[in-house]
Write an enzyme that holds these catalytic residues in place. Structure first.
Site, PDB file in Angstrom:
ATOM      1  N   GLY A   1       1.646 -11.684   9.907  1.00 61.05           N
ATOM      2  CA  GLY A   1       2.516 -11.258  10.995  1.00 61.05           C
ATOM      3  C   GLY A   1       2.689 -12.328  12.047  1.00 61.05           C
ATOM      4  O   GLY A   1       3.783 -12.503  12.600  1.00 61.05           O
TER       5      GLY A   1
ATOM      6  N   GLU B   1       7.865   2.709  15.012  1.00 61.13           N
ATOM      7  CA  GLU B   1       8.647   3.237  13.913  1.00 61.13           C
ATOM      8  C   GLU B   1       8.494   4.750  13.911  1.00 61.13           C
ATOM      9  O   GLU B   1       7.640   5.314  14.580  1.00 61.13           O
ATOM     10  CB  GLU B   1       8.169   2.640  12.589  1.00 61.13           C
TER      11      GLU B   1
ATOM     12  N   ASN C   1       0.805  -1.223   0.000  1.00 60.47           N
ATOM     13  CA  ASN C   1       0.000   0.000   0.000  1.00 60.47           C
ATOM     14  C   ASN C   1       0.841   1.278   0.000  1.00 60.47           C
ATOM     15  O   ASN C   1       0.486   2.271  -0.612  1.00 60.47           O
ATOM     16  CB  ASN C   1      -1.002   0.000   1.157  1.00 60.47           C
TER      17      ASN C   1
ATOM     18  N   GLY D   1       2.093  -5.633   7.665  1.00 63.25           N
ATOM     19  CA  GLY D   1       1.161  -6.459   6.912  1.00 63.25           C
ATOM     20  C   GLY D   1       0.014  -6.930   7.779  1.00 63.25           C
ATOM     21  O   GLY D   1      -0.302  -6.330   8.814  1.00 63.25           O
ATOM     22  N   SER D   2      -0.607  -8.024   7.380  1.00 68.20           N
ATOM     23  CA  SER D   2      -1.798  -8.524   8.055  1.00 68.20           C
ATOM     24  C   SER D   2      -1.455  -9.235   9.356  1.00 68.20           C
ATOM     25  O   SER D   2      -0.313  -9.670   9.568  1.00 68.20           O
ATOM     26  CB  SER D   2      -2.551  -9.489   7.144  1.00 68.20           C
TER      27      SER D   2
ATOM     28  N   GLU E   1       3.920  -4.178  12.605  1.00 67.17           N
ATOM     29  CA  GLU E   1       2.824  -3.240  12.361  1.00 67.17           C
ATOM     30  C   GLU E   1       1.782  -3.998  11.566  1.00 67.17           C
ATOM     31  O   GLU E   1       1.969  -4.282  10.388  1.00 67.17           O
ATOM     32  CB  GLU E   1       3.354  -2.024  11.602  1.00 67.17           C
TER      33      GLU E   1
ATOM     34  N   CYS F   1      -3.146   1.215   6.645  1.00 70.71           N
ATOM     35  CA  CYS F   1      -3.294   0.542   7.942  1.00 70.71           C
ATOM     36  C   CYS F   1      -3.960   1.439   8.967  1.00 70.71           C
ATOM     37  O   CYS F   1      -4.751   0.982   9.786  1.00 70.71           O
ATOM     38  CB  CYS F   1      -1.919   0.098   8.446  1.00 70.71           C
TER      39      CYS F   1
END
Length: 497
Positions: free
Chosen positions: A249, A477, A168, A244-245, A266, A300
């Site tokens: 994850g 992050e 994304n 990601g998902s 994340e 996200c």
């Protein structure tokens, strides 16, 4: 700068005008995959392939990790922090000088409107600029021990870091992980999403042009199974940053656990935008729309739930529906109000949520259907969609849709709004819109989220730490907290008298 649609669209017909990378980026240059295989990248705005890229495997991963380990041990670990900063600063300048090339590649790869892609490139440059200034400011502490002792700590780079980059925000997320890792003295092996491989490769090329030694940043492209899985499971990796998902994850965390590898996760969200009766009405409308319809909701931290106080509910939802219905759709290079979703798979996933909602009797304020580029009849588009009041246990409230779908939840008052805001298993971000300063900060204090925006959604920048709670993940992050993710602390104590 290209501005006219005809000039921009020639890149759809002739992607070679972008000078797209050919091969993995390993040991300072582009290299063909060991198995000699390739894949195609789709332009979501047309639903057609526009370029080939390398399809790697575990052998390519092994080469990249070995290169990064060698570079860490022999070069980058010994490079003075100030020199690391100069290289990152030159990278920021090169990103800005290559804005149009990077933005068009990002637009064709991801589908997002060209203006959003340019913004992402600008943000990536700012990220490298920010961490360039932090390289020589990683300072330890002195401990207050008795006078016959001295004790102090120092930050050390964790080593070779792996970065799993989502589709994304390819260049933004790559920069968000690479820049602080390099600033801390780590080396990088990055795996871009198979849907959006090109800007990660171009970024690595610019880093070397800026003076980064060969092997310090390597990029391997391919599928999650063939490249991502062997990368995160490699015993030569010291840290994994994953975006990601939740499902993927979780698999990455299992792989990290096998080798006791550090990680930052994340994992997405279902973020609430709390709008109270005393908000600035017009500003809240614009922000709520931007929070969910930017990049077709494929963010996200998208504000995918509107938690609206009852006093303005009807008027607000009506105005928001009119605004959403006026958003133009089209190919990203034509500068539409909203572009496509990333793939046929993602479009069908979003439509599945909407079809099931209809079966449950959901009321649609606007949208709710697939669409196409009005000029070509092609592409993976979903209309900007708002679904009226749903209960807290509804699938549209609880599940991350990752598309241009806003679900409304009606709140009796601010206390009820807080309860609704906290009703999911996610906790990435939240928005609060109110004219009451005290109430805004009370809600910010009590909402379970890693970041809270007050009266402007997506406020802040690289300076502000970002990350989630609950199933949105862990670690941070951006900001100086992001820099610390790539450091280990060594404590030293000595008797001196």
């Amino acid at each position: 700068m290209l501005t006219q649609p005809d000039s921009l669209l020639k890149y759809i017909e002739d992607a070679s005008g972008l000078r797209l990378p050919d091969g993995h980026f390993i040991d300072g240059g582009f290299r063909a995959p060991r198995a000699g295989r390739s894949m195609q990248s789709e332009d979501p705005g047309r639903g057609e392939a526009f370029a080939d890229f390398a399809r790697g495997d575990a052998d390519d991963v092994a080469d990249a990790v070995a290169s990064s380990r060698q570079a860490f041990n022999t070069v980058w670990l010994r490079t003075p922090p100030a020199e690391r900063g100069r290289i990152l600063a030159r990278t920021a300048d090169l990103i800005r000088r290559n804005t149009e090339r990077l933005a068009i590649a990002e637009c064709l790869d991801s589908g997002k409107p060209i203006a959003e892609a340019r913004g992402d490139v600008s943000g990536a440059a700012r990220t490298f600029e920010y961490y360039a200034g932090a390289c020589d400011k990683l300072e330890g502490h002195v401990f207050p021990l008795p006078s016959e002792y001295v004790g102090y700590s120092q930050f050390e780079p964790v080593g070779v870091t792996a970065h799993i980059i989502p589709w994304n925000f390819p260049i933004s997320t790559a920069a968000r992980g690479m820049a602080p890792a390099l600033a801390a003295g780590c080396t990088v092996v990055a795996k871009p999403a198979e849907q959006t491989p090109f800007t990660g490769l171009l970024l690595a090329e610019l880093l070397v042009e800026a003076g980064l030694p060969a092997g310090v940043c390597n990029v391997v492209t391919g599928t999650g199974i063939e490249v991502g899985a062997p990368l995160v499971a490699h015993t030569g990796i010291d840290h994994v940053t994953f975006t990601g998902s939740v499902a993927t994850g979780t698999s990455v965390m299992h792989a990290c656990a096998e080798n006791v590898t550090r990680s930052v996760m994340e994992l997405g969200g279902k973020s609430p935008v709390v709008v109270l009766n005393d908000c600035d009405f017009d500003s809240a409308i614009a922000n709520v729309a931007g929070a969910i319809f930017e990049h077709a909701g494929q963010i996200c931290s998208a504000g995918s739930r509107l938690v609206i106080e009852a006093g303005i509910h009807d008027r607000f939802v009506e105005a928001l529906g009119k605004k959403a219905s006026s958003i133009s759709l089209g190919h990203g290079l034509r500068s539409p109000g909203m572009g496509p979703v990333n793939s046929a798979l993602q479009r069908d996933k979003v439509l599945g949520f909407l079809d099931r909602a209809r079966e449950r009797g959901a009321e649609f304020v606007c949208g709710g259907h697939a669409s196409t580029d009005p000029e070509t009849g092609k592409g993976y588009f979903v209309e900007p969609t708002i679904v009226a009041d749903r209960q807290a246990d509804d699938e549209l409230v609880q599940e991350e849709i990752f598309g241009p779908v806003l679900t409304v939840q009606k709140a009796d008052d601010a206390e009820h709004a807080l309860h609704l805001a906290n009703c999911t298993r996610f906790g990435l971000v939240a928005g609060v819109f109110t004219g009451n300063f005290s109430r805004a900060h009370q809600l910010a204090r009590d909402v379970d989220a890693g970041q809270v925006y007050i009266n402007e959604y997506f406020a802040g920048g690289v300076e502000v730490p970002f990350g989630g709670n609950k199933q949105s993940g862990f670690g941070r992050e951006k900001g100086l907290e992001g820099l610390k993710s790539y450091c280990k602390v060594k404590s030293i104590a000595a008797r001196i008298g």
